[in-house]
Design an enzyme around this catalytic site. Structure first.
Site, PDB file in Angstrom:
ATOM      1  N   LYS A  53      74.522  24.570  41.742  1.00  0.00           N
ATOM      2  CA  LYS A  53      73.519  25.240  42.580  1.00  0.00           C
ATOM      3  C   LYS A  53      72.849  24.213  43.471  1.00  0.00           C
ATOM      4  O   LYS A  53      72.385  23.167  43.000  1.00  0.00           O
ATOM      5  CB  LYS A  53      72.465  25.882  41.688  1.00  0.00           C
ATOM      6  CG  LYS A  53      72.577  27.372  41.593  1.00  0.00           C
ATOM      7  CD  LYS A  53      71.437  27.886  40.761  1.00  0.00           C
ATOM      8  CE  LYS A  53      71.244  29.356  40.957  1.00  0.00           C
ATOM      9  NZ  LYS A  53      70.123  29.844  40.149  1.00  0.00           N
TER      10      LYS A  53
HETATM   11  C1  E4P Z   1      69.088  32.938  40.824  1.00  0.00           C
HETATM   12  O1  E4P Z   1      70.147  32.403  40.610  1.00  0.00           O
HETATM   13  C2  E4P Z   1      67.831  32.635  40.149  1.00  0.00           C
HETATM   14  O2  E4P Z   1      68.104  32.061  38.893  1.00  0.00           O
HETATM   15  C3  E4P Z   1      67.001  33.856  39.853  1.00  0.00           C
HETATM   16  O3  E4P Z   1      67.646  35.044  40.222  1.00  0.00           O
HETATM   17  C4  E4P Z   1      65.578  33.752  40.225  1.00  0.00           C
HETATM   18  O4  E4P Z   1      64.923  34.935  39.865  1.00  0.00           O
HETATM   19  P1  E4P Z   1      63.352  35.057  39.725  1.00  0.00           P
HETATM   20  O5  E4P Z   1      62.786  35.311  41.070  1.00  0.00           O
HETATM   21  O6  E4P Z   1      63.163  36.240  38.819  1.00  0.00           O
HETATM   22  O7  E4P Z   1      62.868  33.772  39.113  1.00  0.00           O
END
Ligand code: E4P
Length: 214
Positions: free
Chosen positions: A83
């Site tokens: 990521k």
């Molecule tokens: C995406 O890969 C993130 O891990 C995630 O969807 C973030 O979500 P949140 O806004 O609930 O923290």
């Protein structure tokens, strides 16, 4: 459409895998922290049960640092995806990692222009965050529609992971828009199963079955 579990909780992941409904996993440093385990340990545990892509996020801010972290993550399991945050340095890192055949997921995407840049940089996946946009009174799903239009126009290969989903409607709308993947917390996955009329119907049929046996 593929379903990813947006969690580092191994038990929740295992439950979805057992049902045959988990195509991959996304994590981030906050989810790793919640798991109470160190990142390498928990990612290796997840990799034992998930065959699909597992996104792993680092904290480096410069391209060289991101590439170094990414190369390390990629050693943990063959299905690890790195990521990368949506920054200029991030886009340099995406290019460098893709040249090394390491898959990337560009995260913290909040606009169509960012998604387009990530795709041009060669990202394997791009993750627009719909829930966080809704939280600040912007329409998260409108962004998915915009990105899908653009990616369809140019037959872009980068897959869209709808992230930061908060409820089943986000998943259903993503499917209607043709998004490739929705990543969801265990609670959202759980809610997708539920409908009061299903429970009511089961109870009714059970009751009537018992009556008919008399
Ligand atoms: C995406 O890969 C993130 O891990 C995630 O969807 C973030 O979500 P949140 O806004 O609930 O923290």
């Amino acid at each position: 459409m593929k379903f990813f579990m947006d969690t580092a909780d191994v038990e929740s992941i295992r439950k979805a895998v057992d049902l045959g409904l988990c195509d991959g996993v996304t994590t981030n440093p906050s989810l790793i922290m919640k798991s109470g385990k160190d990142q390498k340990t928990v990612i290796k545990e997840i990799a034992k049960i998930v065959k699909g892509p597992i996104s792993v996020e680092g904290v480096a801010e410069d391209a060289a640092g991101m590439v170094k972290e990414g190369e390390e993550f990629a050693k943990w399991a063959p299905n690890v995806v790195v990521k990368i945050p949506m920054t200029r340095e991030g886009m340099r890192a995406v290019r460098m990692l893709s040249e090394k055949d390491i898959k990337t997921n560009v995260t913290l995407v909040f606009s169509a222009s960012q998604a387009l840049l990530a795709a041009k940089a060669g990202a394997t996946y791009v993750s627009p965050f719909v829930g966080r946009l809704d939280d600040v009174s912007q329409d998260g799903m409108a962004l998915i529609e915009e990105i899908m239009d653009i990616f369809t126009n140019y037959e872009i290969k980068t897959e869209v992971i709808v992230a930061s989903t908060r409820h089943p409607i986000h998943v259903v709308q993503s499917a209607r828009l043709g998004a490739h993947i929705a990543t969801m917390p265990a609670e959202v996955f759980e809610k997708m199963f539920r409908h009061p009329l299903t429970d009511k119907g089961i109870a009714q049929f059970k009751e009537d079955y018992a009556k008919s046996k008399k």
